[in-house]
Enzyme design. Structure first.
Site, PDB file in Angstrom:
ATOM      1  N   CYS A  15      30.570  -4.525  -0.306  1.00 17.96           N
ATOM      2  CA  CYS A  15      31.688  -4.708  -1.318  1.00 17.96           C
ATOM      3  C   CYS A  15      31.450  -6.006  -2.017  1.00 17.96           C
ATOM      4  O   CYS A  15      31.072  -7.089  -1.602  1.00 17.96           O
ATOM      5  CB  CYS A  15      32.754  -5.151  -0.179  1.00 17.96           C
ATOM      6  SG  CYS A  15      34.324  -6.065  -1.024  1.00 17.96           S
TER       7      CYS A  15
ATOM      8  N   CYS B  65      33.716  -8.945  -2.158  1.00 20.18           N
ATOM      9  CA  CYS B  65      33.631  -9.659  -1.256  1.00 20.18           C
ATOM     10  C   CYS B  65      32.612 -10.643  -1.082  1.00 20.18           C
ATOM     11  O   CYS B  65      32.671 -11.703  -0.538  1.00 20.18           O
ATOM     12  CB  CYS B  65      33.194  -8.648  -0.054  1.00 20.18           C
ATOM     13  SG  CYS B  65      34.481  -7.455   0.391  1.00 20.18           S
TER      14      CYS B  65
END
Length: 136
Positions: free
Chosen positions: A60, A63
């Protein structure tokens, strides 16, 4: 003294060593982001008056953008517990809190979820919520 230890000195040295070890462990906990699993998650959120948990995954990109912000906040707010849950490795925790998008940051107060932020948001967005939970 002929090779004998002074019992009083020995006792003082042991007490000093214990004190230093305690301080070292305390410093390790403050300002750190803990990687949480099903084994320690519940204990973590209930042992902090305010806890901030970042749900993330290695693949991600947002993230990875959010991670250093969480690290900075952990340094600036040592009275708050900061944790990370890898949603791929701990899907049962993510499922329990209805995490559908990454990153999701959930704010806990006294062990209960009270707020959340979804996506890579600016530091101020998270910090404002932390301050509100701390009553600042």
């Amino acid at each position: 003294m002929s090779g004998e230890e002074d019992p009083e000195l020995q006792k003082l040295l042991e007490e000093k060593a214990k004190k230093l070890l305690k301080e070292e462990k305390k410093e390790e906990k403050e300002g750190k982001v803990f990687h949480l699993t099903t084994k320690d998650f519940d204990n973590f959120i209930s042992s902090h008056k305010v806890a901030v948990v970042d749900f993330w995954a290695e693949w991600c990109a947002p993230c990875l953008i959010l991670a250093p912000i969480i690290e900075e906040l952990a340094q600036d707010y040592p009275q708050v517990g900061f944790g990370k849950v890898n949603s791929d490795e701990e899907p049962e925790i993510a499922s329990r809190y209805g995490v559908m998008s990454l990153p999701t940051v959930i704010f806990f107060k006294n062990g209960e979820p009270v707020d959340e932020v979804i996506g890579a948001v600016p530091r101020e967005e998270i910090e404002t919520r932390i301050k509100a939970l701390l009553g600042e």
